[in-house]
Design a protein around this motif. Sequence first.
Motif, mmCIF file in Angstrom:
data_model
loop_
_atom_site.group_PDB
_atom_site.id
_atom_site.type_symbol
_atom_site.label_atom_id
_atom_site.label_comp_id
_atom_site.label_asym_id
_atom_site.label_seq_id
_atom_site.Cartn_x
_atom_site.Cartn_y
_atom_site.Cartn_z
ATOM 1 N N LEU A 240 0.742 -1.147 0.067
ATOM 2 C CA LEU A 240 0.199 0.036 -0.238
ATOM 3 C C LEU A 240 0.838 1.446 -0.147
ATOM 4 N N LYS A 241 1.732 1.288 0.579
ATOM 5 C CA LYS A 241 3.159 2.484 0.816
ATOM 6 C C LYS A 241 3.354 2.787 -0.560
ATOM 7 N N SER A 242 3.843 1.651 -1.648
ATOM 8 C CA SER A 242 4.046 2.088 -2.716
ATOM 9 C C SER A 242 3.127 2.473 -3.448
ATOM 10 N N LEU A 243 1.764 1.874 -3.403
ATOM 11 C CA LEU A 243 0.782 2.008 -4.115
ATOM 12 C C LEU A 243 0.226 3.826 -4.058
ATOM 13 N N LEU A 244 0.480 4.358 -2.811
ATOM 14 C CA LEU A 244 0.366 5.819 -2.571
ATOM 15 C C LEU A 244 1.369 6.551 -2.902
ATOM 16 N N SER A 245 2.416 6.298 -3.043
ATOM 17 C CA SER A 245 3.440 6.888 -3.772
ATOM 18 C C SER A 245 3.169 7.227 -5.408
ATOM 19 N N LYS A 246 2.694 5.951 -5.949
ATOM 20 C CA LYS A 246 2.188 5.989 -7.298
ATOM 21 C C LYS A 246 0.999 6.950 -7.427
ATOM 22 N N ALA A 247 0.065 7.057 -6.355
ATOM 23 C CA ALA A 247 -1.108 7.775 -6.465
ATOM 24 C C ALA A 247 -0.559 9.294 -6.282
ATOM 25 N N GLU A 248 0.163 9.536 -5.349
ATOM 26 C CA GLU A 248 0.682 10.941 -5.261
ATOM 27 C C GLU A 248 1.293 11.542 -6.235
ATOM 28 N N ALA A 249 2.096 10.629 -7.183
ATOM 29 C CA ALA A 249 2.452 10.942 -8.569
ATOM 30 C C ALA A 249 1.596 10.893 -9.677
ATOM 31 N N ARG A 250 0.435 10.701 -9.395
ATOM 32 C CA ARG A 250 -0.831 10.613 -10.160
ATOM 33 C C ARG A 250 -0.480 9.569 -11.414
ATOM 34 N N GLU A 251 0.134 8.341 -10.988
ATOM 35 C CA GLU A 251 0.565 7.300 -11.824
ATOM 36 C C GLU A 251 -0.610 6.321 -12.011
ATOM 37 N N VAL A 252 -1.522 6.204 -10.801
ATOM 38 C CA VAL A 252 -3.056 5.749 -10.652
ATOM 39 C C VAL A 252 -3.833 6.621 -10.471
ATOM 40 N N ASP A 253 -5.114 6.419 -10.858
ATOM 41 C CA ASP A 253 -6.387 7.116 -10.722
ATOM 42 C C ASP A 253 -7.017 6.793 -9.411
ATOM 43 N N MET A 254 -7.192 5.637 -9.138
ATOM 44 C CA MET A 254 -7.701 5.012 -7.875
ATOM 45 C C MET A 254 -6.983 3.990 -7.289
ATOM 46 N N ILE A 255 -7.339 3.540 -6.100
ATOM 47 C CA ILE A 255 -6.940 2.571 -5.248
ATOM 48 C C ILE A 255 -8.322 1.708 -4.938
ATOM 49 N N ARG B 142 -8.328 10.019 -6.989
ATOM 50 C CA ARG B 142 -7.665 11.246 -7.157
ATOM 51 C C ARG B 142 -8.430 12.547 -6.501
ATOM 52 N N SER B 143 -8.050 13.279 -5.602
ATOM 53 C CA SER B 143 -8.440 14.421 -4.987
ATOM 54 C C SER B 143 -8.819 15.401 -5.983
ATOM 55 N N ASP B 144 -8.229 15.527 -7.343
ATOM 56 C CA ASP B 144 -8.556 16.485 -8.099
ATOM 57 C C ASP B 144 -9.743 16.025 -9.275
ATOM 58 N N TRP B 145 -9.927 14.805 -8.786
ATOM 59 C CA TRP B 145 -11.047 14.353 -9.680
ATOM 60 C C TRP B 145 -12.658 14.031 -8.727
ATOM 61 N N PRO B 146 -12.953 14.975 -8.079
ATOM 62 C CA PRO B 146 -13.966 14.660 -7.221
ATOM 63 C C PRO B 146 -15.180 14.031 -7.831
ATOM 64 N N ILE B 147 -15.198 14.362 -8.930
ATOM 65 C CA ILE B 147 -16.427 13.714 -9.843
ATOM 66 C C ILE B 147 -16.489 12.283 -9.926
ATOM 67 N N MET B 148 -15.280 11.560 -10.098
ATOM 68 C CA MET B 148 -15.035 10.278 -10.164
ATOM 69 C C MET B 148 -15.344 9.801 -8.709
ATOM 70 N N ASN B 149 -15.055 10.300 -7.641
ATOM 71 C CA ASN B 149 -15.277 9.826 -6.336
ATOM 72 C C ASN B 149 -16.794 9.637 -6.219
ATOM 73 N N SER B 150 -17.571 10.748 -6.705
ATOM 74 C CA SER B 150 -19.056 10.757 -6.523
ATOM 75 C C SER B 150 -19.514 9.349 -7.417
ATOM 76 N N ILE B 151 -19.116 9.184 -8.704
ATOM 77 C CA ILE B 151 -19.644 8.232 -9.487
ATOM 78 C C ILE B 151 -19.286 6.993 -8.900
ATOM 79 N N LEU B 152 -18.150 6.594 -8.559
ATOM 80 C CA LEU B 152 -17.758 5.326 -7.925
ATOM 81 C C LEU B 152 -18.970 5.270 -6.479
ATOM 82 N N GLN B 153 -19.075 6.192 -5.641
ATOM 83 C CA GLN B 153 -19.781 5.920 -4.657
ATOM 84 C C GLN B 153 -21.198 5.664 -5.000
#
Length: 823
Positions: free
Chosen positions: A98-113, A237-248
Amino acid sequence: MPFRQQKKILLAILIATVVAAVVFLLPFPDGKDGLALTHEEQQWLAQHHVVRLGVTPSTRPLEYFGDKAEYKGMVADYMHLLAERLGIDFEVVEATNLKSLLSKAEAREVDMIAAFWANPASIKYMSFTRPYLVLPTVILVNKNMKRYLTMADMDGMELALPQSNAVIDYVRKYYPEIHIQPVYNYLAALLHISFDEIDATIISLPQASYFIEEKGITNLRVAGHTDYKLYNRIATRSDWPIMNSILQKGLDSISENEHNRIYRRWVTIDQHYITFLLHNKKFWVYFIFAFFIIVLFIGFIVVYNRILHKRVNSRTLELKKELNARIRLLAAIEQSQDGIFIIDTEGIIGYVNPAFEHMSGYSKTELCGEHVSRIRSNRHEPEFYRDIWEALGRGEVWRGQTTYTSKSGKDYEVDQSISPVYDEGGDITGFVEVARDITERLRMEKQLRQSQKLEELGTLAGGIAHDFNNILAAVLGYAELALPSLEENTRGRVNMERIRSVALRAREMVNQILVFSRRREPTKRLVNLVELLREVVNFLQISLPPTIEVRLAVDVEQAWVMGDSSQVHQVITNLGTNAAYAMGQNDGVLAFRLERVRLDGPELLASGRLEPGEYFRLTVSDTGMGIPEDIIGRIFDPFFTTKPQSKGTGLGLSMAHGTIMSMNGGIQVKSHVGRGTVFEMYLPEAGSAPLEERKTRREIISGQGRVLFVDDENDIVRIGEQMLSDLGYTVTGINDSRKALELFRSSQDSFDLLVTDQIMPGMTGDHLIQAVHRIRPDLPAILCTGFSTSLETLKHETNVKAVLMKPFEMAKLSKVVALALRA
């Protein structure tokens, strides 16, 4: 109540029970038709058909890759369901943990976990859905242990848990009597239990099912459940709040049947009778039916008894509510952080809460029965309290600030409100006072105002120093230009040398102002304490009253230290003026002594530790009134001063302490009331000034080239033209940065070097250099400035070859220009 009416009521209850059971038995509909996406969300999905999904495939059976690299597991089932329901294609991105995955998320290499189980509060760059997969944990034991267990039954047992697992903290916090045996992973833990080497472990049901079924460890069983649960969310991603709403919305559309199907697919082991009860609907239906039948039977028996006791129960409930309200009110008053006390109409204190006891220093027994005047200070006039009593007598609420005196005799400021208390007849029976100690807040506000004044003073001083630097640059420049035309030992030559020397001293003074106003960083260089001390003593002899005798004793010929000469000058001056203030208008002696000392071992001073070595000890003593013992430990605190408000800021000794500590030195004070004060400063010896450096400081280097010189001050332009011309360069001087840019555009190959001032109207120097480099990137440039808080940053931002501080000497200019052209 008639029997017929009772029968109707019971029949209605029975019908409601049957209806509830039927509704409970109906299957829950799938939620695929329940999605209510907005037009904006549908557009977003159309534009983002592929989403990068971060997974940790080492967490079987939650997430893993099958034999054909197929993404599988409980979490994978949810993701496949969301992909189908939302029309999203997930591009799986693998990470080891998970730590490695968070590093990728912070670098915007992944869109969601897909499965985020940690604490989301500390992750600012991700948004989180509500938990969609809550995994209970169970106690897993060897089948030889037959009894059912709870965590409270495991005192003294050995529990195998993987290292750094979060459940370890849970067990240590709530069940410290259980012995924890750390192991490498859960497989090792289960093997220890299988061989009956360790009693039990705590594991989630899916993991337990995987290890028992897939790994073939069949002699294990579930002995009980714990309160510890694992919550899995989707992180986006925090800069895609609409994606969070859709997934919820997608997660919310998953029905209970779908949740259960996924859960049952991956959890197959015998989960003991608790799991059976949690997941068997028919059992609960039968249980509810049996429960209601029993309730109906008992209802027939107690119905008449309830009627008889209804009135009593109603009154009892009212009394309980009133009692609970009074208890809550008393608890709120007792636990309030504000001081609360109650007085009667005569001013006699009847109650105080613990907060006011702490605030005043008095106990409840010391205040109750006493008049309120016992806690009041003498700062207010009698009319102040008379006005308060008159307002309260009219039934008004009084609010304002007042001063109380604590038991220790110390005054403290309070923000207070006093409200009348009425009885049932509407008469005033007393007053409740709520007081908040604002002494510290008022002190901080005073310090803030003082700090703001100093900031404004620094801004003003920085602006004046900038303008004065330009004047000094002209004086110093004209003096240097005039010196070669004057013969040695003539009156004009001597006077011109003095003009140049005075200009250099003024430059150091301006540098001190810039350091004070934070427009220039302190410059550490070799400083001769002997010369500096004599200069300060001469200044004090002129400025101090004739009643104070200034003495100087120097036991060394030279004393070189590494520091900022302006700051050291200010430290010695501050100590001298403070000593003069302590002696007042009386006759006194202000003595300075400089000597070399050697410390053979570490020396502890009040300001810190001095390492062994050679030091210069500068002693400043006076015959003033001395410093009292109760404040001598605070004299180096910022804003602390015993002088009147208009006489000092409380920053002199604080700045002196900071300057000396920055030079790796130390300071201590000795004082006796009525006999004077002695300050001792220890500054580490820095050798002597290199002879070569002193000789080459004023060496002038000639050269050849075409120079474009830009400054908004005409005098600086004339000086730059003459100096560079005398050095052998061809110079074009311009006092307008925009005209200089136009000239360069028309003849960019006519110049070999650009020298420009930084602060200019219309276009600053760094912007001029950037504009020139867009036309001709290879042109070297030199930036001149009167002050800068970060010259190195400015140098890198503008890509200049050098930064030249004003006012500059001809030797310095010649070296910088030669180096820039050579580079």
